[in-house]
Design an enzyme around this catalytic site. Sequence first.
Site, PDB file in Angstrom:
ATOM      1  N   THR A   1      41.762  37.674  38.242  1.00 19.87           N
ATOM      2  CA  THR A   1      43.023  38.088  38.868  1.00 19.87           C
ATOM      3  C   THR A   1      44.056  37.012  38.559  1.00 19.87           C
ATOM      4  O   THR A   1      43.710  35.831  38.484  1.00 19.87           O
ATOM      5  CB  THR A   1      42.813  38.182  40.398  1.00 19.87           C
ATOM      6  OG1 THR A   1      41.953  39.277  40.654  1.00 19.87           O
ATOM      7  CG2 THR A   1      44.126  38.374  41.152  1.00 19.87           C
TER       8      THR A   1
ATOM      9  N   ARG B   1      38.900  52.208  46.177  1.00 18.91           N
ATOM     10  CA  ARG B   1      38.988  50.910  46.878  1.00 18.91           C
ATOM     11  C   ARG B   1      40.226  50.114  46.432  1.00 18.91           C
ATOM     12  O   ARG B   1      40.535  50.006  45.250  1.00 18.91           O
ATOM     13  CB  ARG B   1      37.718  50.103  46.588  1.00 18.91           C
ATOM     14  CG  ARG B   1      37.682  48.715  47.210  1.00 18.91           C
ATOM     15  CD  ARG B   1      38.112  47.639  46.247  1.00 18.91           C
ATOM     16  NE  ARG B   1      37.921  46.290  46.797  1.00 18.91           N
ATOM     17  CZ  ARG B   1      38.464  45.199  46.294  1.00 18.91           C
ATOM     18  NH1 ARG B   1      39.225  45.270  45.230  1.00 18.91           N
ATOM     19  NH2 ARG B   1      38.248  44.025  46.838  1.00 18.91           N
TER      20      ARG B   1
ATOM     21  N   GLY C   1      42.001  46.263  47.026  1.00 17.44           N
ATOM     22  CA  GLY C   1      41.750  44.929  47.574  1.00 17.44           C
ATOM     23  C   GLY C   1      42.995  44.331  48.205  1.00 17.44           C
ATOM     24  O   GLY C   1      43.929  45.037  48.597  1.00 17.44           O
ATOM     25  N   ASP C   2      43.013  43.022  48.280  1.00 18.88           N
ATOM     26  CA  ASP C   2      44.122  42.314  48.942  1.00 18.88           C
ATOM     27  C   ASP C   2      45.355  42.165  48.059  1.00 18.88           C
ATOM     28  O   ASP C   2      46.469  42.000  48.571  1.00 18.88           O
ATOM     29  CB  ASP C   2      43.658  40.904  49.330  1.00 18.88           C
ATOM     30  CG  ASP C   2      43.243  40.093  48.098  1.00 18.88           C
ATOM     31  OD1 ASP C   2      42.444  40.617  47.291  1.00 18.88           O
ATOM     32  OD2 ASP C   2      43.720  38.960  47.937  1.00 18.88           O
TER      33      ASP C   2
ATOM     34  N   THR D   1      43.318  34.888  45.257  1.00 17.25           N
ATOM     35  CA  THR D   1      42.323  35.514  44.407  1.00 17.25           C
ATOM     36  C   THR D   1      40.951  35.330  45.037  1.00 17.25           C
ATOM     37  O   THR D   1      40.649  34.250  45.545  1.00 17.25           O
ATOM     38  CB  THR D   1      42.324  34.934  42.978  1.00 17.25           C
ATOM     39  OG1 THR D   1      41.223  35.515  42.270  1.00 17.25           O
ATOM     40  CG2 THR D   1      42.196  33.412  42.951  1.00 17.25           C
ATOM     41  N   GLY D   2      40.168  36.378  45.017  1.00 13.74           N
ATOM     42  CA  GLY D   2      38.843  36.276  45.615  1.00 13.74           C
ATOM     43  C   GLY D   2      38.395  37.618  46.143  1.00 13.74           C
ATOM     44  O   GLY D   2      38.967  38.661  45.783  1.00 13.74           O
TER      45      GLY D   2
ATOM     46  N   GLY E   1      38.543  40.461  48.046  1.00 15.38           N
ATOM     47  CA  GLY E   1      39.728  40.968  48.719  1.00 15.38           C
ATOM     48  C   GLY E   1      39.550  41.419  50.160  1.00 15.38           C
ATOM     49  O   GLY E   1      40.461  41.262  50.981  1.00 15.38           O
TER      50      GLY E   1
HETATM   51  N1  ASP Z   1      41.280  39.790  45.097  1.00 17.29           N
HETATM   52  C1  ASP Z   1      40.945  40.752  44.108  1.00 17.29           C
HETATM   53  C2  ASP Z   1      40.443  42.001  44.794  1.00 17.29           C
HETATM   54  O1  ASP Z   1      39.700  41.895  45.750  1.00 17.29           O
HETATM   55  C3  ASP Z   1      39.914  40.300  43.126  1.00 17.29           C
HETATM   56  C4  ASP Z   1      39.996  38.851  42.683  1.00 17.29           C
HETATM   57  O2  ASP Z   1      40.944  38.164  42.990  1.00 17.29           O
HETATM   58  O3  ASP Z   1      39.080  38.403  41.968  1.00 17.29           O
HETATM   59  O4  ASP Z   1      40.737  43.072  44.338  1.00 17.29           O
END
Ligand code: ASP
Length: 327
Positions: free
Chosen positions: A194, A222, A224-225, A245-246, A248
């Site tokens: 991301t 789905r 995410g954040d 990032t992570g 979500g």
């Molecule tokens: N945050 C992103 C999501 O959950 C994915 C990521 O940042 O790796 O869609």
Amino acid sequence: MKLRNIFLTLLFACLIGIYQSDGQQKYAIVIHGGAGVMSKSKMTDEHQQAYLVTLDQALTKGEQMLQAGAACTDVVLEVIRIMEDSPLFNAGKGAVFTHNGVNELDASIMEGKTLNAGAVAGVKDIKNPIFAAREVMDHSVHVFLSGKGASQFAKKQGLEMVDNKYFFTERRYNSLQKLLKKERGRQEKDNHGTVGCVVLDQEGNICAGTSTGGMTNKKFGRIGDTPVIGAGTYANNKTCGVSCTGHGEYYIRLSFARDISALMEYQGLTVKEACQEEIRKLTELNGTGGVIALDKQGNIAMEFNTTGMFRGFVKSTGEKEVAIFND
Ligand code: ASP
């Protein structure tokens, strides 16, 4: 009379000092290209170099724009465009695949001066989703558009549309296949990528943006954040700009990005302390990921609880850094 002259001289010197420290036309950029499980031994030198070079190119482009007086929003867009166009990152070209074998992209942007924001989610045919987020912010009465409607709007605004195949990369496709074989719900390894960018421009304005393909094997539409304002992206000139990032789901539950701003506003934490506190909360919930942020003075934070986060920053002071691992 003499005393008065000394006093006036001192006052003048003070004013110059204040002008230089505050009005010195500071700028700063901080970027990320995703956080996750990364190990030096498993990533070839060429692979590492490819990431570092692209991060550096993105920062260089952004810095040139800022030096020429560009506004933070334009810089965020161009910096993220470079990373969306690179197949290395899980955003734009190179995005991860859904369970059904397609790419669905999310992006958002927010301006700290006005608290204006725009976001798109689940889009399959917009070449640079971050630009669609900007169009939503600037040329619609809405903040958040999704799916086909978002694509219709982007097309109407004259953005470049592509076939879903454009986003294909073998690496991300193989990740999905491996995961489908394992029949596990999620794959830790190859989600990362991301991208995000936060900019402080010479006018003292902050803008933050984030763009992603989401998580490999995501199902049922789905989201995410990343496109959720306050979760994956937030900006407020009073406090800071944030891009996350992570995993979500955890970032949404924590209102992660907005909480960092709130910790600064209501508890007087520095940008670094606020990011560290939020990562602590993430870890407590067993969530993984990272965050980048900067404040109105150009102080930078890059925090994560994973083994790596592609990241970098540049400042008007001449400081510059690009890095991957947590050492
Ligand atoms: N945050 C992103 C999501 O959950 C994915 C990521 O940042 O790796 O869609």
